[in-house]
Design a protein around this motif. Structure first.
Motif, PDB file in Angstrom:
ATOM      1  N   SER A 188       0.839  -1.184   0.000  1.00  0.00           N
ATOM      2  CA  SER A 188       0.000   0.000   0.000  1.00  0.00           C
ATOM      3  C   SER A 188       0.880   1.241   0.000  1.00  0.00           C
ATOM      4  CB  SER A 188      -0.927   0.004   1.218  1.00  0.00           C
ATOM      5  OG  SER A 188      -0.177   0.107   2.405  1.00  0.00           O
ATOM      6  N   VAL A 189       0.294   2.330  -0.428  1.00  0.00           N
ATOM      7  CA  VAL A 189       0.995   3.614  -0.447  1.00  0.00           C
ATOM      8  C   VAL A 189       0.003   4.674  -0.011  1.00  0.00           C
ATOM      9  CG1 VAL A 189       0.469   3.933  -2.909  1.00  0.00           C
ATOM     10  CG2 VAL A 189       2.334   5.242  -1.850  1.00  0.00           C
ATOM     11  N   GLU A 190       0.500   5.674   0.690  1.00  0.00           N
ATOM     12  CA  GLU A 190      -0.357   6.729   1.199  1.00  0.00           C
ATOM     13  C   GLU A 190       0.105   8.082   0.665  1.00  0.00           C
ATOM     14  OE1 GLU A 190      -1.962   7.001   5.458  1.00  0.00           O
ATOM     15  OE2 GLU A 190      -0.323   8.451   5.430  1.00  0.00           O
ATOM     16  N   LEU A 191      -0.864   8.886   0.249  1.00  0.00           N
ATOM     17  CA  LEU A 191      -0.619  10.258  -0.167  1.00  0.00           C
ATOM     18  C   LEU A 191      -1.426  11.194   0.726  1.00  0.00           C
ATOM     19  CD1 LEU A 191      -1.016  10.026  -4.075  1.00  0.00           C
ATOM     20  CD2 LEU A 191       1.128  10.055  -2.769  1.00  0.00           C
ATOM     21  N   THR A 192      -1.027  12.454   0.743  1.00  0.00           N
ATOM     22  CA  THR A 192      -1.820  13.491   1.389  1.00  0.00           C
ATOM     23  C   THR A 192      -2.126  14.567   0.360  1.00  0.00           C
ATOM     24  OG1 THR A 192      -0.843  13.091   3.566  1.00  0.00           O
ATOM     25  CG2 THR A 192      -1.943  15.205   3.224  1.00  0.00           C
ATOM     26  N   LEU A 193      -3.405  14.822   0.178  1.00  0.00           N
ATOM     27  CA  LEU A 193      -3.886  15.880  -0.702  1.00  0.00           C
ATOM     28  C   LEU A 193      -4.344  17.042   0.160  1.00  0.00           C
ATOM     29  CD1 LEU A 193      -5.017  17.047  -3.444  1.00  0.00           C
ATOM     30  CD2 LEU A 193      -7.152  15.841  -2.875  1.00  0.00           C
ATOM     31  N   VAL A 194      -3.790  18.218  -0.083  1.00  0.00           N
ATOM     32  CA  VAL A 194      -4.206  19.435   0.614  1.00  0.00           C
ATOM     33  C   VAL A 194      -4.878  20.336  -0.414  1.00  0.00           C
ATOM     34  CG1 VAL A 194      -3.428  21.497   1.841  1.00  0.00           C
ATOM     35  CG2 VAL A 194      -2.432  19.262   2.381  1.00  0.00           C
ATOM     36  N   SER A 195      -6.135  20.666  -0.170  1.00  0.00           N
ATOM     37  CA  SER A 195      -6.901  21.428  -1.143  1.00  0.00           C
ATOM     38  C   SER A 195      -7.748  22.472  -0.441  1.00  0.00           C
ATOM     39  CB  SER A 195      -7.783  20.490  -1.979  1.00  0.00           C
ATOM     40  OG  SER A 195      -8.376  21.163  -3.069  1.00  0.00           O
ATOM     41  N   TYR A 196      -8.491  23.242  -1.218  1.00  0.00           N
ATOM     42  CA  TYR A 196      -9.371  24.235  -0.627  1.00  0.00           C
ATOM     43  C   TYR A 196     -10.789  23.685  -0.575  1.00  0.00           C
ATOM     44  CZ  TYR A 196     -10.533  25.739  -5.447  1.00  0.00           C
ATOM     45  OH  TYR A 196     -10.935  25.783  -6.754  1.00  0.00           O
ATOM     46  N   ALA A 197     -11.612  24.287   0.275  1.00  0.00           N
ATOM     47  CA  ALA A 197     -12.784  23.601   0.802  1.00  0.00           C
ATOM     48  C   ALA A 197     -13.760  23.100  -0.246  1.00  0.00           C
ATOM     49  CB  ALA A 197     -13.506  24.514   1.795  1.00  0.00           C
ATOM     50  N   VAL A 198     -14.088  23.934  -1.247  1.00  0.00           N
ATOM     51  CA  VAL A 198     -15.193  23.575  -2.122  1.00  0.00           C
ATOM     52  C   VAL A 198     -14.841  22.500  -3.140  1.00  0.00           C
ATOM     53  CG1 VAL A 198     -16.398  25.757  -1.859  1.00  0.00           C
ATOM     54  CG2 VAL A 198     -14.674  25.522  -3.659  1.00  0.00           C
ATOM     55  N   THR A 199     -13.605  22.036  -3.158  1.00  0.00           N
ATOM     56  CA  THR A 199     -13.245  20.926  -4.049  1.00  0.00           C
ATOM     57  C   THR A 199     -13.595  19.569  -3.452  1.00  0.00           C
ATOM     58  OG1 THR A 199     -11.009  20.714  -3.151  1.00  0.00           O
ATOM     59  CG2 THR A 199     -11.312  22.255  -4.977  1.00  0.00           C
ATOM     60  N   GLN A 200     -13.954  19.530  -2.186  1.00  0.00           N
ATOM     61  CA  GLN A 200     -14.122  18.245  -1.502  1.00  0.00           C
ATOM     62  C   GLN A 200     -15.148  17.353  -2.194  1.00  0.00           C
ATOM     63  OE1 GLN A 200     -14.762  18.556   2.695  1.00  0.00           O
ATOM     64  NE2 GLN A 200     -15.047  16.352   2.980  1.00  0.00           N
ATOM     65  N   ALA A 201     -16.262  17.930  -2.642  1.00  0.00           N
ATOM     66  CA  ALA A 201     -17.303  17.120  -3.280  1.00  0.00           C
ATOM     67  C   ALA A 201     -16.775  16.401  -4.508  1.00  0.00           C
ATOM     68  CB  ALA A 201     -18.486  18.011  -3.664  1.00  0.00           C
ATOM     69  N   ALA A 202     -15.887  17.058  -5.257  1.00  0.00           N
ATOM     70  CA  ALA A 202     -15.319  16.421  -6.447  1.00  0.00           C
ATOM     71  C   ALA A 202     -14.308  15.348  -6.067  1.00  0.00           C
ATOM     72  CB  ALA A 202     -14.668  17.470  -7.344  1.00  0.00           C
ATOM     73  N   TYR A 203     -13.409  15.665  -5.146  1.00  0.00           N
ATOM     74  CA  TYR A 203     -12.358  14.701  -4.810  1.00  0.00           C
ATOM     75  C   TYR A 203     -12.904  13.450  -4.127  1.00  0.00           C
ATOM     76  CZ  TYR A 203      -8.635  17.741  -6.381  1.00  0.00           C
ATOM     77  OH  TYR A 203      -7.801  18.505  -7.164  1.00  0.00           O
ATOM     78  N   GLU A 204     -14.007  13.575  -3.433  1.00  0.00           N
ATOM     79  CA  GLU A 204     -14.590  12.378  -2.828  1.00  0.00           C
ATOM     80  C   GLU A 204     -15.102  11.409  -3.882  1.00  0.00           C
ATOM     81  OE1 GLU A 204     -17.458  13.852  -0.051  1.00  0.00           O
ATOM     82  OE2 GLU A 204     -15.970  14.055   1.552  1.00  0.00           O
ATOM     83  N   GLN A 205     -15.383  11.907  -5.077  1.00  0.00           N
ATOM     84  CA  GLN A 205     -15.751  11.039  -6.194  1.00  0.00           C
ATOM     85  C   GLN A 205     -14.517  10.540  -6.946  1.00  0.00           C
ATOM     86  OE1 GLN A 205     -18.975  10.127  -6.697  1.00  0.00           O
ATOM     87  NE2 GLN A 205     -19.325  11.297  -4.812  1.00  0.00           N
TER      88      GLN A 205
END
Length: 352
Positions: free
Chosen positions: A44-61
């Motif tokens: 397994s590999v783990e990443l961390t994505l740091v983004s701004y708030a209103v992108t969350q709905a897209a990234y969860e898909q």
């Protein structure tokens, strides 16, 4: 010749419903998908994505789709930790030590700040397609229900009978788009910088308060009931519509392309050995399925085919300009937002 497209208005619901949705979009949150290791040689590999708030709905898909594809191609589970908040705050957090393999922020100036801190190598704009712009939006004017002041365009915000709510571009990265669309509404339609300065001064003379960020600006407009208009972004209004809320708004035909960049944080991926998977994730964001997820969350896709697929959702803009048309971010920062420059002068003129 400019095409004349009708402005769009939506029926309004009670302010508590509208505000609650904006708070979901704007408030900071951290989402941990699972624990794992940064070593790409393991199971397994783990990443961390740091983004701004209103992108969350897209990234969860998008994230589950990428994880499925990576597993099929590499036989390895990929887990992506997610952190969401205001773009400027997120950039500062990364600079101050928040570990990020990938940053997806609201404007290139925030990404450049991370570069200047030595965490991202120069030239990151050339490391992804489309100059590393992964999705776009445009500016919108949200009005009171029924648009009682008949606000149709940016020029109306200079009227003496209209108060406008916008965040402070000195403290809010996103609010810089608000300032620039007002400036470009004049300079990009054949008027002089002197005329643009006079117009922007008139608008800010009618701004009763300058909240620190977009969240506070939304609270001032809805909860405190101040202002006749709120400058916000089309993607937030469309996301509200998708989630069952309706907001009355106008998208002026002279507008700025709000370009949102993506970048790999070189210092992190090289230390953790995650460059391959991080770069693959960035490339995945330009695939049709990821672009479609951005469009469904209210962002204008950069893939022309997906943009055409959602053409009935996005109002065509007859005069769309970019930050590059205004000289680029370095010039914009030095002309408008650095200490002692134009915005500070405007504030002195309007008595703040």
């Amino acid at each position: 010749m400019k095409a004349n497209f009708p402005s769009r208005y939506l029926n309004s619901k009670p302010w508590r419903q509208r505000l609650s949705l904006f708070m979901v979009g704007i408030s900071a949150s951290g989402v941990i998908a699972a624990c794992g290791t940064g070593d790409t040689a393991g199971d397994s590999v783990e990443l961390t994505l740091v983004s701004y708030a209103v992108t969350q709905a897209a990234y969860e898909q998008i994230i589950p789709q990428f994880a499925e594809e990576w597993k099929a191609q590499h036989g390895q589970d990929v887990r992506i930790r997610q952190s969401y908040g205001g773009s400027g705050s997120q950039a500062r957090a990364v600079i101050d030590g928040l570990e990020a393999d990938i940053v997806a922020l609201a404007l290139a100036l925030d990404t450049q700040a991370i570069q200047e801190a030595g965490l991202i190598e120069p030239g990151w704009e050339n490391e992804a397609p489309n100059n590393a712009i992964v999705h776009r939006s445009v500016a919108a004017i949200i009005t009171r229900p029924g648009n009682p002041k008949n606000i149709q365009d940016w020029q109306d915000l200079a009227r003496d009978d209209i108060q406008t709510i916008t965040a402070n571009p000195k403290t809010s990265g996103g609010a810089r788009w608000n300032f620039l669309v007002l400036w470009g509404a004049k300079t990009e339609t054949g008027q002089t910088e002197a005329q643009a300065l006079d117009f922007v001064q008139q608008v800010f003379r009618n701004v009763p308060v300058l909240p620190r960020n977009a969240r506070e600006a939304t609270e001032v407009f809805y909860r405190q009931g101040q202002g006749d208009a709120l400058i916000n972004y089309e993607n937030e209004v469309l996301l509200a519509q998708q989630q069952g809320q309706t907001l009355p708004y106008v998208v002026p035909q002279t507008n700025i392309s709000i370009d949102n960049p993506i970048a790999v944080v070189d210092a992190t991926v090289d230390r953790r050995g995650t460059r391959e998977v991080a770069e693959a994730f960035v490339q995945f964001l330009y695939t049709p399925q990821a672009q479609r997820a951005f469009a469904q969350a209210g962002f204008r896709p950069v893939d022309p085919t997906i943009e055409a697929e959602f053409s009935d959702r996005f109002i065509p803009i007859s005069n769309l300009f970019t930050v590059e048309d205004l000289g680029g971010w370095d010039a914009v920062q030095n002309q408008f937002f650095a200490d002692g420059t134009m915005f500070d002068e405007i504030q002195a003129q309007v008595g703040r």
